[in-house]
Design a protein around this motif. Structure first.
Motif, mmCIF file in Angstrom:
data_model
loop_
_atom_site.group_PDB
_atom_site.id
_atom_site.type_symbol
_atom_site.label_atom_id
_atom_site.label_comp_id
_atom_site.label_asym_id
_atom_site.label_seq_id
_atom_site.Cartn_x
_atom_site.Cartn_y
_atom_site.Cartn_z
ATOM 1 N N PRO A 88 0.744 -1.409 0.137
ATOM 2 C CA PRO A 88 -0.269 0.130 0.010
ATOM 3 C C PRO A 88 0.721 1.421 -0.327
ATOM 4 O O PRO A 88 0.588 2.102 -0.532
ATOM 5 N N GLU A 89 1.779 1.015 0.845
ATOM 6 C CA GLU A 89 3.040 2.854 0.626
ATOM 7 C C GLU A 89 3.683 2.871 -0.152
ATOM 8 O O GLU A 89 4.226 3.908 -0.997
ATOM 9 N N ASP A 90 3.496 1.826 -1.650
ATOM 10 C CA ASP A 90 4.345 2.291 -2.853
ATOM 11 C C ASP A 90 2.800 2.713 -3.763
ATOM 12 O O ASP A 90 3.137 3.234 -4.832
ATOM 13 N N THR A 91 1.232 3.388 -3.391
ATOM 14 C CA THR A 91 0.694 3.518 -3.217
ATOM 15 C C THR A 91 1.028 5.580 -4.662
ATOM 16 O O THR A 91 1.954 5.945 -3.066
ATOM 17 N N ALA A 92 1.174 5.821 -5.391
ATOM 18 C CA ALA A 92 1.714 7.187 -5.249
ATOM 19 C C ALA A 92 1.176 7.415 -7.238
ATOM 20 O O ALA A 92 1.474 6.608 -7.662
ATOM 21 N N VAL A 93 1.474 8.645 -8.157
ATOM 22 C CA VAL A 93 2.201 9.201 -9.062
ATOM 23 C C VAL A 93 3.918 9.070 -9.488
ATOM 24 O O VAL A 93 4.484 9.113 -9.211
ATOM 25 N N TYR A 94 3.356 8.171 -10.392
ATOM 26 C CA TYR A 94 4.681 8.041 -10.741
ATOM 27 C C TYR A 94 4.919 8.085 -12.090
ATOM 28 O O TYR A 94 4.265 8.014 -12.986
ATOM 29 N N TYR A 95 6.268 8.800 -12.445
ATOM 30 C CA TYR A 95 7.305 9.895 -13.493
ATOM 31 C C TYR A 95 8.317 9.075 -13.601
ATOM 32 O O TYR A 95 8.943 8.571 -12.944
ATOM 33 N N CYS A 96 8.342 9.693 -15.342
ATOM 34 C CA CYS A 96 9.256 8.650 -16.123
ATOM 35 C C CYS A 96 10.009 10.863 -16.137
ATOM 36 O O CYS A 96 9.443 11.679 -16.050
ATOM 37 N N ALA A 97 11.762 10.314 -16.272
ATOM 38 C CA ALA A 97 12.857 10.993 -16.203
ATOM 39 C C ALA A 97 13.778 10.830 -17.485
ATOM 40 O O ALA A 97 14.388 9.992 -17.378
ATOM 41 N N ALA A 98 13.529 11.856 -18.004
ATOM 42 C CA ALA A 98 14.831 11.163 -18.973
ATOM 43 C C ALA A 98 16.347 12.745 -18.556
ATOM 44 O O ALA A 98 16.290 13.810 -17.791
ATOM 45 N N HIS A 99 17.766 11.957 -18.495
ATOM 46 C CA HIS A 99 19.027 13.331 -17.507
ATOM 47 C C HIS A 99 18.783 14.230 -18.495
ATOM 48 O O HIS A 99 18.917 14.285 -19.903
ATOM 49 N N GLY A 100 19.010 15.447 -18.121
ATOM 50 C CA GLY A 100 19.449 16.617 -18.747
ATOM 51 C C GLY A 100 20.379 16.704 -19.880
ATOM 52 O O GLY A 100 21.114 17.303 -20.602
ATOM 53 N N LEU A 101 21.562 15.801 -18.799
ATOM 54 C CA LEU A 101 23.170 16.178 -20.292
ATOM 55 C C LEU A 101 22.593 14.356 -21.006
ATOM 56 O O LEU A 101 22.455 13.394 -20.517
ATOM 57 N N LEU A 102 23.479 14.255 -21.948
ATOM 58 C CA LEU A 102 24.000 13.197 -22.800
ATOM 59 C C LEU A 102 24.731 12.687 -22.114
ATOM 60 O O LEU A 102 25.685 13.263 -21.419
ATOM 61 N N TRP A 103 25.235 11.357 -22.468
ATOM 62 C CA TRP A 103 25.978 10.051 -21.374
ATOM 63 C C TRP A 103 26.821 10.458 -20.410
ATOM 64 O O TRP A 103 27.328 10.008 -20.119
ATOM 65 N N ALA A 104 25.593 11.092 -19.675
ATOM 66 C CA ALA A 104 26.277 10.629 -18.366
ATOM 67 C C ALA A 104 25.649 10.265 -16.947
ATOM 68 O O ALA A 104 24.668 8.531 -17.677
ATOM 69 N N VAL A 105 26.352 9.775 -16.360
ATOM 70 C CA VAL A 105 25.982 8.648 -15.530
ATOM 71 C C VAL A 105 24.487 8.881 -14.541
ATOM 72 O O VAL A 105 24.553 10.416 -14.336
ATOM 73 N N PRO A 106 23.311 8.117 -14.348
ATOM 74 C CA PRO A 106 22.190 7.845 -13.491
ATOM 75 C C PRO A 106 22.333 8.557 -12.943
ATOM 76 O O PRO A 106 23.379 9.215 -11.110
ATOM 77 N N GLY A 107 21.545 10.006 -11.941
ATOM 78 C CA GLY A 107 21.036 10.571 -11.080
ATOM 79 C C GLY A 107 20.111 10.139 -10.334
ATOM 80 O O GLY A 107 19.341 9.298 -10.228
ATOM 81 N N MET A 108 20.244 10.496 -9.036
ATOM 82 C CA MET A 108 18.867 10.353 -7.798
ATOM 83 C C MET A 108 18.370 11.117 -7.473
ATOM 84 O O MET A 108 18.203 10.749 -6.372
ATOM 85 N N THR A 109 18.203 12.014 -7.655
ATOM 86 C CA THR A 109 17.957 13.846 -7.546
ATOM 87 C C THR A 109 16.821 14.095 -8.644
ATOM 88 O O THR A 109 17.343 14.082 -9.704
#
Length: 126
Positions: A88-109
């Protein structure tokens, strides 16, 4: 520019599964790290998972590790999030996002990502 459209959300009982998809437009998808975030009512948007541009590296929030799996298909400009053993605590709106920079390491913010989808609702009943 990158446009993102999520799908696959819905209502599921606790312990169930869902597979979210995020279709991307534009020519730079395969060069960008991708992330999934979620936002529950009254809470801040939080990191869920991220994947490198090649798909070779993945990162997860501790709360979803083992239960969720992020993957991508660069030939189809799509990123996926498999949600298993939902709570139940997984209930939320889930958003997909693309990094602002090409070839960058994935961020977590949130600030690492410049392009966002409209979100898809996931509701887990107890």
């Amino acid at each position: 520019q990158v446009q993102l459209v999520e799908s696959g959300g819905g209502l599921v009982q606790a312990g169930g599964s869902l597979r979210l998809s995020c279709a991307a437009s534009g020519r730079t998808f395969s060069s960008r790290a991708m992330g999934w975030f979620r936002q529950a009512p009254g809470k801040e948007r939080e990191f869920v998972a991220a994947i490198s541009w090649s798909g070779g590296d993945t990162y997860y929030a501790d709360s979803v590790k083992v239960r969720f799996t992020i993957s991508r298909d660069n030939a189809k400009n799509t990123v996926f999030l498999q949600l298993n053993s939902l709570k139940p605590e997984d209930t939320a709106v889930y958003y997909c996002a693309a990094h602002g920079l090409l070839w960058a390491v994935p961020g977590m913010t949130k600030n690492d990502y410049d392009y966002w989808g409209q979100g898809t609702q996931v509701t887990v009943s107890s």
